[in-house]
Write an enzyme that holds these catalytic residues in place. Structure first.
Site, PDB file in Angstrom:
ATOM      1  N   ILE A 103       0.854  -1.177   0.000  1.00 44.70           N
ATOM      2  CA  ILE A 103       0.000   0.000   0.000  1.00 44.70           C
ATOM      3  C   ILE A 103       0.898   1.238   0.000  1.00 44.70           C
ATOM      4  O   ILE A 103       1.805   1.355   0.821  1.00 44.70           O
ATOM      5  CB  ILE A 103      -0.939   0.008   1.225  1.00 44.70           C
ATOM      6  CG1 ILE A 103      -1.724  -1.307   1.313  1.00 44.70           C
ATOM      7  CG2 ILE A 103      -1.870   1.212   1.151  1.00 44.70           C
ATOM      8  CD1 ILE A 103      -2.562  -1.660   0.099  1.00 44.70           C
ATOM      9  N   LYS A 104       0.622   2.138  -0.933  1.00 40.52           N
ATOM     10  CA  LYS A 104       1.452   3.347  -1.062  1.00 40.52           C
ATOM     11  C   LYS A 104       0.915   4.460  -0.175  1.00 40.52           C
ATOM     12  O   LYS A 104      -0.269   4.802  -0.230  1.00 40.52           O
ATOM     13  CB  LYS A 104       1.483   3.821  -2.521  1.00 40.52           C
ATOM     14  CG  LYS A 104       2.309   2.938  -3.429  1.00 40.52           C
ATOM     15  CD  LYS A 104       2.277   3.412  -4.869  1.00 40.52           C
ATOM     16  CE  LYS A 104       3.305   4.466  -5.150  1.00 40.52           C
ATOM     17  NZ  LYS A 104       3.410   4.759  -6.609  1.00 40.52           N
TER      18      LYS A 104
END
EC number: 2.2.1.2
Length: 364
Positions: free
Chosen positions: A140-141
């Site tokens: 997840i960025k």
């Protein structure tokens, strides 16, 4: 038969990830070919990439109409589309994830860019997306803003793989590495294993030179054009080697912790005067990742030069940054400007994407 030039990069300890995703590249077999022929070992996405994918093809239209029958918001519809793509991509890379024992094979999905300065909102959505994708090889960025630091530590503390994005400055990069280590310590203190957690810190390159280069002629530093981003990246690697060593890190490594690798982002040359493979060639080295647009992969396959050069010229990199400072160019101030602009550069395509979904919903 000549060795594939992109594949050669991996022999120096650097992983090439593709900075692009859409349904066509997966369904056509093109992505699998990049994995097999070029040795591509992961994928990154961002709001601008998804905006282009969804608005420039009809591949998503039927799903948008189907999802619009529910009471979902346009943002929820987008994440429904994106999560399906990310799941399909993680399945393609599962073999690499397994073979590399969790070093590579990751696909990144970014939280809403509207949350870039909202620590609690970012951490909440990161956990929601992590659970929705439900794959060990998703990252997840989270943007490496000041509020993002809290969300990064919190997310790592929950055992979530995180790709920290939008990093431009060295002080902020060091804070991000600290947040990762603290998050591992939190997860360990809560009684969990940490060996499965993976993270990268995405350091953006060419945008630094786009901003700094016009200032150099004014300061009689024209010889440094195209060199500041690379010098910054080399100094970031110095920080990486320092932070991920010593007693504190070794205690975590003994429990199976993985280093948070530096990932070079924004690696296409924005200045036509530069070689189109300039940023890829300059920063090949061990325990790093380079996320590369498709056209830059194709250029490197054709005429790139693979060599272990990341730690070459460290004295020159130090001198370059010292000369900037002596000339009154405040790189910390400029990299903060780039962070602010970077948030805006993701907000605008995301707004356009949500508007496109709204338009599609009204079509029969």
């Amino acid at each position: 038969m000549e060795t594939n030039k992109v594949k050669q990069i991996h022999s120096f300890g650097q992983s090439i990830w593709l900075d692009f995703i859409d349904r066509e590249i997966m369904s056509s077999g093109k992505l699998q070919k990049l994995i097999d022929a070029d040795g591509v070992r992961g994928v990154t996405s961002n709001p601008a990439i998804f905006e282009k994918a969804i608005t420039s093809s009809s591949d998503y239209d039927a799903d948008i109409r189907k999802l619009s029958d529910s009471d979902k918001t346009n943002e929820e519809i987008f994440f429904g589309l994106a999560i399906e793509d990310i799941k399909n991509a993680t399945d393609l890379f599962k073999g690499i994830y397994d073979e590399s024992k969790g070093v590579d094979g990751y696909v990144s999905l970014e939280v809403s860019p509207f949350l870039a300065l909202d620590a609690e909102g970012t951490a909440k959505q990161a956990e929601e997306l992590w659970k929705a994708v439900d794959r060990k090889n998703v990252m997840i960025k989270i943007p490496g803003t000041k509020p993002g630091l809290q969300a990064i530590r919190q997310s790592i503390g929950k055992g979530i793989n995180i790709n920290v994005t939008l990093l431009f400055g060295l002080p902020r990069y060091e804070e991000v590495a600290e947040a990762y280590i603290a998050g591992l310590e939190d997860h360990l203190a809560a009684g969990h294993n940490i060996g499965h957690i993976s993270s990268v810190a995405s350091f953006f390159l060419s945008r630094i030179d786009v901003l700094v280069d016009p200032l150099l002629d004014e300061k009689s530093l024209g010889d440094l054009k195209g060199e500041v981003a690379i010098a910054s990246a080399k100094k970031a690697y110095e920080i990486y080697k320092r932070v991920f060593s010593g007693p504190r890190w070794e205690a975590l490594a003994a429990k199976g912790a993985k280093v948070q690798r530096l990932l070079w982002a924004s690696t296409s040359s924005k200045n036509p005067a530069f070689k189109d493979t300039k940023y890829v060639e300059a920063l090949i080295g061990a325990d790093t990742v380079d996320t590369v647009p498709l056209e830059t992969i194709e250029a490197f396959r054709d005429h790139g030069i693979a060599a272990n050069v990341l730690e070459d010229g460290l004295d020159k990199a130090t001198e370059t940054l010292d000369r900037l400072k002596a000339a009154g160019i405040d790189l910390d101030k400029l990299t903060q400007q780039l962070e602010d602009e970077g948030i805006d550069k993701f907000n605008k395509p995301f707004e356009k994407l949500l508007n496109a979904i709204e338009d599609q919903k009204t079509k029969v």
